[in-house]
Design a protein around this motif. Structure first.
Motif, PDB file in Angstrom:
ATOM      1  N   VAL A   1      13.575  27.333  -2.820  1.00 42.36           N
ATOM      2  CA  VAL A   1      13.204  28.406  -3.740  1.00 42.36           C
ATOM      3  C   VAL A   1      11.857  28.976  -3.337  1.00 42.36           C
ATOM      4  O   VAL A   1      11.044  28.309  -2.698  1.00 42.36           O
ATOM      5  N   GLU A   2      11.625  30.216  -3.723  1.00 43.43           N
ATOM      6  CA  GLU A   2      10.314  30.819  -3.527  1.00 43.43           C
ATOM      7  C   GLU A   2       9.328  30.201  -4.509  1.00 43.43           C
ATOM      8  O   GLU A   2       9.704  29.795  -5.610  1.00 43.43           O
ATOM      9  N   PRO A   3       8.063  30.092  -4.121  1.00 42.27           N
ATOM     10  CA  PRO A   3       7.063  29.505  -5.022  1.00 42.27           C
ATOM     11  C   PRO A   3       7.013  30.186  -6.390  1.00 42.27           C
ATOM     12  O   PRO A   3       6.917  29.516  -7.422  1.00 42.27           O
ATOM     13  N   GLU A   4       7.092  31.507  -6.410  1.00 40.95           N
ATOM     14  CA  GLU A   4       7.047  32.230  -7.683  1.00 40.95           C
ATOM     15  C   GLU A   4       8.287  31.946  -8.524  1.00 40.95           C
ATOM     16  O   GLU A   4       8.215  31.819  -9.754  1.00 40.95           O
ATOM     17  N   GLU A   5       9.421  31.809  -7.845  1.00 40.27           N
ATOM     18  CA  GLU A   5      10.676  31.482  -8.536  1.00 40.27           C
ATOM     19  C   GLU A   5      10.585  30.109  -9.190  1.00 40.27           C
ATOM     20  O   GLU A   5      10.993  29.913 -10.350  1.00 40.27           O
ATOM     21  N   ARG A   6      10.047  29.163  -8.459  1.00 44.68           N
ATOM     22  CA  ARG A   6       9.896  27.813  -9.003  1.00 44.68           C
ATOM     23  C   ARG A   6       8.949  27.815 -10.198  1.00 44.68           C
ATOM     24  O   ARG A   6       9.230  27.177 -11.222  1.00 44.68           O
ATOM     25  N   ARG A   7       7.851  28.533 -10.076  1.00 41.76           N
ATOM     26  CA  ARG A   7       6.886  28.588 -11.170  1.00 41.76           C
ATOM     27  C   ARG A   7       7.513  29.187 -12.426  1.00 41.76           C
ATOM     28  O   ARG A   7       7.331  28.684 -13.537  1.00 41.76           O
ATOM     29  N   ALA A   8       8.291  30.268 -12.256  1.00 43.44           N
ATOM     30  CA  ALA A   8       8.919  30.927 -13.402  1.00 43.44           C
ATOM     31  C   ALA A   8       9.907  29.995 -14.103  1.00 43.44           C
ATOM     32  O   ALA A   8       9.952  29.941 -15.347  1.00 43.44           O
ATOM     33  N   TYR A   9      10.690  29.274 -13.323  1.00 45.15           N
ATOM     34  CA  TYR A   9      11.664  28.356 -13.932  1.00 45.15           C
ATOM     35  C   TYR A   9      10.966  27.226 -14.690  1.00 45.15           C
ATOM     36  O   TYR A   9      11.327  26.910 -15.835  1.00 45.15           O
ATOM     37  N   GLU A  10       9.982  26.620 -14.064  1.00 42.25           N
ATOM     38  CA  GLU A  10       9.293  25.504 -14.702  1.00 42.25           C
ATOM     39  C   GLU A  10       8.565  25.942 -15.968  1.00 42.25           C
ATOM     40  O   GLU A  10       8.514  25.201 -16.963  1.00 42.25           O
ATOM     41  N   GLU A  11       8.008  27.147 -15.954  1.00 45.70           N
ATOM     42  CA  GLU A  11       7.340  27.652 -17.154  1.00 45.70           C
ATOM     43  C   GLU A  11       8.347  27.887 -18.270  1.00 45.70           C
ATOM     44  O   GLU A  11       8.068  27.584 -19.446  1.00 45.70           O
ATOM     45  N   ALA A  12       9.529  28.417 -17.943  1.00 46.15           N
ATOM     46  CA  ALA A  12      10.549  28.674 -18.960  1.00 46.15           C
ATOM     47  C   ALA A  12      11.033  27.380 -19.600  1.00 46.15           C
ATOM     48  O   ALA A  12      11.187  27.293 -20.828  1.00 46.15           O
ATOM     49  N   VAL A  13      11.264  26.355 -18.790  1.00 43.05           N
ATOM     50  CA  VAL A  13      11.703  25.062 -19.318  1.00 43.05           C
ATOM     51  C   VAL A  13      10.585  24.422 -20.140  1.00 43.05           C
ATOM     52  O   VAL A  13      10.849  23.773 -21.165  1.00 43.05           O
ATOM     53  N   ALA A  14       9.336  24.608 -19.693  1.00 44.06           N
ATOM     54  CA  ALA A  14       8.210  24.039 -20.439  1.00 44.06           C
ATOM     55  C   ALA A  14       8.116  24.655 -21.821  1.00 44.06           C
ATOM     56  O   ALA A  14       7.782  23.965 -22.803  1.00 44.06           O
ATOM     57  N   VAL A  15       8.418  25.946 -21.960  1.00 42.22           N
ATOM     58  CA  VAL A  15       8.400  26.588 -23.278  1.00 42.22           C
ATOM     59  C   VAL A  15       9.467  25.980 -24.177  1.00 42.22           C
ATOM     60  O   VAL A  15       9.233  25.747 -25.368  1.00 42.22           O
TER      61      VAL A  15
END
Length: 274
Positions: A148-162
């Motif tokens: 995955v792209e770094p930005e893609e990974r960050r977006a997914y992890e932030e969404a799950v964290a919410v």
């Protein structure tokens, strides 16, 4: 001839002078015996003595001159030696100064090399950090490995964290936005599962059912597919559609009989009436 040889020669000359004087006098007055002694007059005796003294003096002068010459030669040699020593010391000091300069240059070069190596390491670290921000990264989610792209990974992890905070409205919006932005992401199936849970949490059961069904249809072998069917049945129960829930649980038991979700589904099925 050395200075010591000259001294010994001068000593022998002096001793010879004192030794010859009585011999010469004896020869002058006594060698011919009493018969010839009368032949010499006082002037001739004085002349012989003066001549002898002159020769002795000449010998002394020659010895002194030779000694002076030797002393001068020794003095000149010593002076030459002194100059040579001075030159040698000057050369040694110059070499010491050059060695000190070279040592300083070497130390400076070592410091420069160390500084250059430090900058190179820092540059490599900065470059690697930049590459980490733009290069695809390997991840493993729900038993699935992909890049995955770094930005893609960050977006997914932030969404799950919410979602973990319990803010289901925000989590549902964030996960839905992620799916729209990355429709071919390796996170897609997992994102659908968590979006369904967020919708269930906000009691949007109809939309949650649609998301869970999309997951099961697109990835029936996904590790969370059985959980998605159980979640659909739970949504149907919340919607008072018991018949639909029973059908969904039957599908769960048939499709994933050995799953933990199937075990929970059997218990739920036994508790359903109608």
């Amino acid at each position: 001839m050395s200075w010591f040889d000259a001294q010994r020669r001068a000593g022998r000359t002096g001793r010879l002078r004192h030794a010859l004087l009585p011999v010469l006098l004896a020869g002058a007055f006594g060698a011919a015996g009493p018969a010839r002694a009368a032949l010499f007059e006082d002037d001739e005796a004085r002349k012989a003595i003066l001549d002898l003294r002159a020769r002795i003096q000449a010998s002394d002068d020659a010895a002194k001159a030779r000694m002076a010459e030797l002393v001068a030669g020794q003095t000149q040699a010593l002076e030459q030696l002194r100059r040579s020593l001075v030159e040698l010391n000057t050369l040694i000091e110059a070499q010491r100064g050059e060695l000190a300069r070279l040592r300083g240059v070497q130390e400076q070069m070592q410091r420069d090399v160390a500084e250059l190596q430090k900058r190179q390491r820092e540059g490599v670290n900065v470059l690697e950090e930049r590459l980490r921000k733009i290069e695809p990264q390997p991840v493993s989610v729900d038993g699935k490995d992909f890049l995955v792209e770094p930005e893609e990974r960050r977006a997914y992890e932030e969404a799950v964290a919410v979602l973990r905070t319990g803010d289901f409205d925000k989590s549902a919006a964030t996960l839905a936005a992620f799916i729209r932005r990355y429709p071919t992401s390796g996170y897609l199936d997992s994102a659908r599962f968590w979006l369904g849970n967020a919708l269930y949490g906000k009691r949007d059961y109809k939309e949650a059912i649609a998301v869970f069904r999309a997951l099961v249809a697109a990835a029936p072998d996904h590790p969370r597919a059985a959980e998605a069917l159980l979640a659909i049945a739970n949504c149907q129960v919340e919607m008072k559609d018991v018949k639909a829930a029973r059908r969904t649980l039957d599908d769960l038991l048939k499709s994933y009989p050995k799953s933990e979700a199937a075990a929970a589904g059997r218990e739920r099925l036994g508790s359903l009436k109608g």
